[in-house]
Design a protein around this motif. Structure first.
Motif, PDB file in Angstrom:
ATOM      1  N   HIS A 119     -30.736 -28.053  -5.940  1.00 31.86           N
ATOM      2  CA  HIS A 119     -31.474 -27.422  -7.045  1.00 31.86           C
ATOM      3  C   HIS A 119     -32.955 -27.794  -7.066  1.00 31.86           C
ATOM      4  CE1 HIS A 119     -27.648 -26.002  -8.357  1.00 31.86           C
ATOM      5  NE2 HIS A 119     -27.189 -27.236  -8.287  1.00 31.86           N
ATOM      6  N   GLY A 120     -33.438 -28.289  -5.953  1.00 29.33           N
ATOM      7  CA  GLY A 120     -34.848 -28.667  -5.883  1.00 29.33           C
ATOM      8  C   GLY A 120     -34.986 -30.158  -6.157  1.00 29.33           C
ATOM      9  N   VAL A 121     -36.012 -30.758  -5.540  1.00 33.51           N
ATOM     10  CA  VAL A 121     -36.134 -32.215  -5.623  1.00 33.51           C
ATOM     11  C   VAL A 121     -36.447 -32.666  -7.061  1.00 33.51           C
ATOM     12  CG1 VAL A 121     -38.592 -32.343  -4.943  1.00 33.51           C
ATOM     13  CG2 VAL A 121     -37.041 -34.219  -4.350  1.00 33.51           C
ATOM     14  N   SER A 122     -37.041 -31.774  -7.864  1.00 33.25           N
ATOM     15  CA  SER A 122     -37.343 -32.186  -9.245  1.00 33.25           C
ATOM     16  C   SER A 122     -36.073 -32.356 -10.077  1.00 33.25           C
ATOM     17  CB  SER A 122     -38.283 -31.191  -9.929  1.00 33.25           C
ATOM     18  OG  SER A 122     -37.618 -29.980 -10.171  1.00 33.25           O
ATOM     19  N   SER A 148     -41.510 -25.831  -7.293  1.00 31.90           N
ATOM     20  CA  SER A 148     -42.259 -24.686  -7.847  1.00 31.90           C
ATOM     21  C   SER A 148     -41.408 -23.436  -7.842  1.00 31.90           C
ATOM     22  CB  SER A 148     -43.497 -24.412  -6.999  1.00 31.90           C
ATOM     23  OG  SER A 148     -44.412 -25.419  -7.208  1.00 31.90           O
ATOM     24  N   ARG A 149     -41.665 -22.592  -8.834  1.00 29.15           N
ATOM     25  CA  ARG A 149     -40.925 -21.329  -8.953  1.00 29.15           C
ATOM     26  C   ARG A 149     -41.830 -20.161  -8.578  1.00 29.15           C
ATOM     27  NH1 ARG A 149     -36.343 -22.057 -11.607  1.00 29.15           N
ATOM     28  NH2 ARG A 149     -36.113 -24.052 -12.658  1.00 29.15           N
ATOM     29  N   SER A 150     -41.211 -19.116  -8.022  1.00 31.54           N
ATOM     30  CA  SER A 150     -41.977 -17.906  -7.730  1.00 31.54           C
ATOM     31  C   SER A 150     -42.412 -17.269  -9.042  1.00 31.54           C
ATOM     32  CB  SER A 150     -41.084 -16.931  -6.955  1.00 31.54           C
ATOM     33  OG  SER A 150     -41.593 -15.623  -7.090  1.00 31.54           O
ATOM     34  N   PRO A 151     -43.663 -16.833  -9.139  1.00 35.43           N
ATOM     35  CA  PRO A 151     -44.103 -16.192 -10.391  1.00 35.43           C
ATOM     36  C   PRO A 151     -43.349 -14.890 -10.660  1.00 35.43           C
ATOM     37  CG  PRO A 151     -45.821 -16.068  -8.694  1.00 35.43           C
ATOM     38  CD  PRO A 151     -44.735 -16.932  -8.141  1.00 35.43           C
ATOM     39  N   ASN A 152     -42.789 -14.280  -9.599  1.00 43.55           N
ATOM     40  CA  ASN A 152     -42.094 -12.993  -9.772  1.00 43.55           C
ATOM     41  C   ASN A 152     -40.591 -13.146  -9.943  1.00 43.55           C
ATOM     42  OD1 ASN A 152     -44.622 -11.935  -9.350  1.00 43.55           O
ATOM     43  ND2 ASN A 152     -44.282 -11.690  -7.147  1.00 43.55           N
ATOM     44  N   LYS A 202     -32.719 -25.161   4.167  1.00 48.12           N
ATOM     45  CA  LYS A 202     -32.754 -26.629   4.264  1.00 48.12           C
ATOM     46  C   LYS A 202     -31.899 -27.247   3.154  1.00 48.12           C
ATOM     47  CE  LYS A 202     -35.659 -29.031   2.092  1.00 48.12           C
ATOM     48  NZ  LYS A 202     -36.945 -29.179   1.437  1.00 48.12           N
ATOM     49  N   ARG A 203     -32.001 -26.658   1.959  1.00 42.93           N
ATOM     50  CA  ARG A 203     -31.256 -27.197   0.806  1.00 42.93           C
ATOM     51  C   ARG A 203     -29.803 -26.692   0.789  1.00 42.93           C
ATOM     52  NH1 ARG A 203     -33.909 -25.542  -4.182  1.00 42.93           N
ATOM     53  NH2 ARG A 203     -35.694 -24.522  -3.258  1.00 42.93           N
ATOM     54  N   ALA A 213     -22.530 -37.991  -7.097  1.00 42.13           N
ATOM     55  CA  ALA A 213     -21.400 -37.611  -7.964  1.00 42.13           C
ATOM     56  C   ALA A 213     -21.756 -36.392  -8.821  1.00 42.13           C
ATOM     57  CB  ALA A 213     -21.026 -38.791  -8.860  1.00 42.13           C
ATOM     58  N   GLN A 214     -23.039 -36.253  -9.136  1.00 44.78           N
ATOM     59  CA  GLN A 214     -23.476 -35.137  -9.991  1.00 44.78           C
ATOM     60  C   GLN A 214     -23.922 -33.928  -9.164  1.00 44.78           C
ATOM     61  OE1 GLN A 214     -24.678 -35.536 -13.591  1.00 44.78           O
ATOM     62  NE2 GLN A 214     -24.250 -37.695 -13.865  1.00 44.78           N
ATOM     63  N   ASP A 215     -23.736 -33.996  -7.845  1.00 47.75           N
ATOM     64  CA  ASP A 215     -24.159 -32.926  -6.927  1.00 47.75           C
ATOM     65  C   ASP A 215     -25.668 -32.672  -6.954  1.00 47.75           C
ATOM     66  OD1 ASP A 215     -21.643 -32.547  -5.949  1.00 47.75           O
ATOM     67  OD2 ASP A 215     -21.148 -30.945  -7.361  1.00 47.75           O
ATOM     68  N   ILE A 216     -26.427 -33.681  -7.396  1.00 43.04           N
ATOM     69  CA  ILE A 216     -27.896 -33.553  -7.369  1.00 43.04           C
ATOM     70  C   ILE A 216     -28.360 -33.802  -5.924  1.00 43.04           C
ATOM     71  CG2 ILE A 216     -30.051 -34.613  -8.199  1.00 43.04           C
ATOM     72  CD1 ILE A 216     -28.500 -35.130 -10.867  1.00 43.04           C
ATOM     73  N   LEU A 217     -27.698 -34.726  -5.255  1.00 44.59           N
ATOM     74  CA  LEU A 217     -27.941 -34.962  -3.824  1.00 44.59           C
ATOM     75  C   LEU A 217     -26.751 -34.458  -3.023  1.00 44.59           C
ATOM     76  CD1 LEU A 217     -29.265 -38.617  -3.317  1.00 44.59           C
ATOM     77  CD2 LEU A 217     -30.586 -36.518  -3.554  1.00 44.59           C
ATOM     78  N   LYS A 218     -27.051 -33.865  -1.862  1.00 44.93           N
ATOM     79  CA  LYS A 218     -26.010 -33.453  -0.914  1.00 44.93           C
ATOM     80  C   LYS A 218     -26.492 -33.862   0.473  1.00 44.93           C
ATOM     81  CE  LYS A 218     -23.163 -30.427  -3.151  1.00 44.93           C
ATOM     82  NZ  LYS A 218     -21.701 -30.571  -3.150  1.00 44.93           N
ATOM     83  N   PRO A 219     -25.580 -34.203   1.369  1.00 43.09           N
ATOM     84  CA  PRO A 219     -26.033 -34.548   2.728  1.00 43.09           C
ATOM     85  C   PRO A 219     -26.757 -33.370   3.384  1.00 43.09           C
ATOM     86  CG  PRO A 219     -23.741 -35.193   2.384  1.00 43.09           C
ATOM     87  CD  PRO A 219     -24.129 -34.374   1.190  1.00 43.09           C
TER      88      PRO A 219
END
Ligand SMILES: Cc1cc2nc3c(=O)[nH]c(=O)nc-3n(C[C@H](O)[C@H](O)[C@H](O)COP(=O)(O)OP(=O)(O)OC[C@H]3O[C@@H](n4cnc5c(N)ncnc54)[C@H](O)[C@@H]3O)c2cc1C
Length: 343
Positions: A110-113, A46-50, A231-232, A82-88
């Protein structure tokens, strides 16, 4: 070309679409419908509305690979790494129960989505949101699928990937096509329920705690808190921090039928007791997860269930395996096998 509708733009649906495109490129025209306004399902961000650059994961928090799944699903992990979507996961987490040694936890900067968006992009599917499927009718060798406020459309194959109780809510011929035994198996599936709060902060806000996430064991309401950007492991400080709070399942069940607006202040009050120095957020999002994680999946199930063979109507998702990344991969692979043999 067969026209395939995948209902659900969560992990299972997006991966089914991606597998179809990669392995049967010239045989299918893939369409994905989801009732929400965006991709992810229970892996949504989710994104902040502001400030749209300030994001929070309200559902899944980590991807946890056991040695067994790291091996059998290695190609999926390797692709996302490899695409940096997952990181340890490197940030400190207090109270995490390691059920198994050698488990490796990953986060999604970049968020789980971003996992789901990756698979949808790879699939080349036509993805449509705000499409809430309500009825499925059989029309000779095709399916006619109706959604709220839209025109019915015809498909050769339909794949359902929503939580099992939402499959059972579908109307039309699909209701009578579910055999008595299958219905009994589907009705036995159960899910936990919980609330999640996302707190978004203005840039330059500091949240001084020694952990990035923490499991809480001494509060009846709050079960988990994460400073989500920490965390991310997000390096960028152009936006403010974000915090996610998950309630306990007993709290979720107790307040399940209440309005979110009535439950949000209760969670905030409990959070204040646990973190009295937490600054006031710029905005808050409250999410009710009625179907959070599967507590009992379909018994003796090969990861999918065929509701009708010709035309094909098949369902998958974590309700047919187990509730995590690997459970969804397992189900998507099994659904794909069924699709492949029918195309
Ligand atoms: C609070 C929480 C914490 C979690 N933590 C973790 C974790 O740390 N790690 C982990 O791996 N997993 C975790 N999980 C579990 C994980 O999120 C799920 O197993 C996974 O996302 C399920 O994916 P899916 O595609 O099978 O279903 P979903 O993600 O539920 O996707 C189904 C999609 O179908 C859509 N839909 C439903 N009905 C209709 C309809 N009638 N018409 C059109 N569209 C419809 C929904 O909008 C949804 O997008 C967590 C889940 C929750 C809720």
């Amino acid at each position: 070309m067969s026209r395939v509708l995948i209902v659900g733009a969560g992990l299972t649906g997006s991966l089914c679409a991606c597998l179809l495109r990669r392995k049967l490129p010239n045989k299918v025209n893939i369409v994905v419908w989801d009732k929400s306004r965006g991709a992810g399902g229970r892996m949504s961000t989710s994104r902040s509305p502001n400030d749209p650059s300030c994001t929070v994961d309200l559902g899944a928090q980590y991807i946890s690979a056991t040695p067994y799944y790291a091996r059998i699903h290695s190609s999926f992990y390797e692709e996302l790494l490899a695409q940096d979507i997952l990181k340890p996961l490197v940030a400190p987490v207090e109270g995490m129960m390691l059920k198994e040694e050698e488990i490796v936890n990953y986060v999604t900067p970049h968020g789980v989505s971003s996992i789901i968006k990756h698979y949808l992009k790879e699939s080349g599917a036509e993805v449509l949101y705000d499409r809430h499927v309500t009825h499925i009718h059989r029309k000779s060798t095709t399916w006619e699928v109706c959604c709220k406020g839209g025109m019915p459309e015809r498909f050769d194959i339909v794949v359902l990937t929503m939580p099992v109780p939402q499959i059972l809510q579908l109307q039309g011929d699909v209701e009578s096509l579910i055999g008595e035994n299958q219905r009994r198996m589907l009705e036995a599936v159960s899910y936990s329920s919980r609330y999640a709060l996302g707190l978004f902060y203005k840039a330059d806000t500091r949240i001084d705690v020694p952990w990035a996430a923490k499991y809480v064991s001494n509060n009846p309401c709050v079960r988990f808190i994460a400073i989500d950007d920490k965390k991310r492991n997000l390096a960028s400080k152009t936006c403010g921090p974000s915090v996610v709070v998950h309630t306990s399942v007993p709290f979720g069940i107790q307040h399940l039928e209440e309005e979110k607006d009535a439950v949000q202040p209760i969670i905030l009050e409990e959070l204040e007791k646990l973190m009295p120095d937490l600054p006031q957020p710029d905005s808050i999002k409250c999410q009710k997860w009625r179907y959070s994680q599967v507590t009992r999946s379909v018994a003796d199930c090969p990861g999918q269930m065929i509701l009708h063979s010709q035309p094909l109507l098949v369902c998958g998702g974590d309700g047919f395996t187990h509730s995590n990344f690997d459970g969804c991969i397992e189900s998507a692979l099994k659904v794909f096998e069924v699709l492949k043999s029918s195309l």
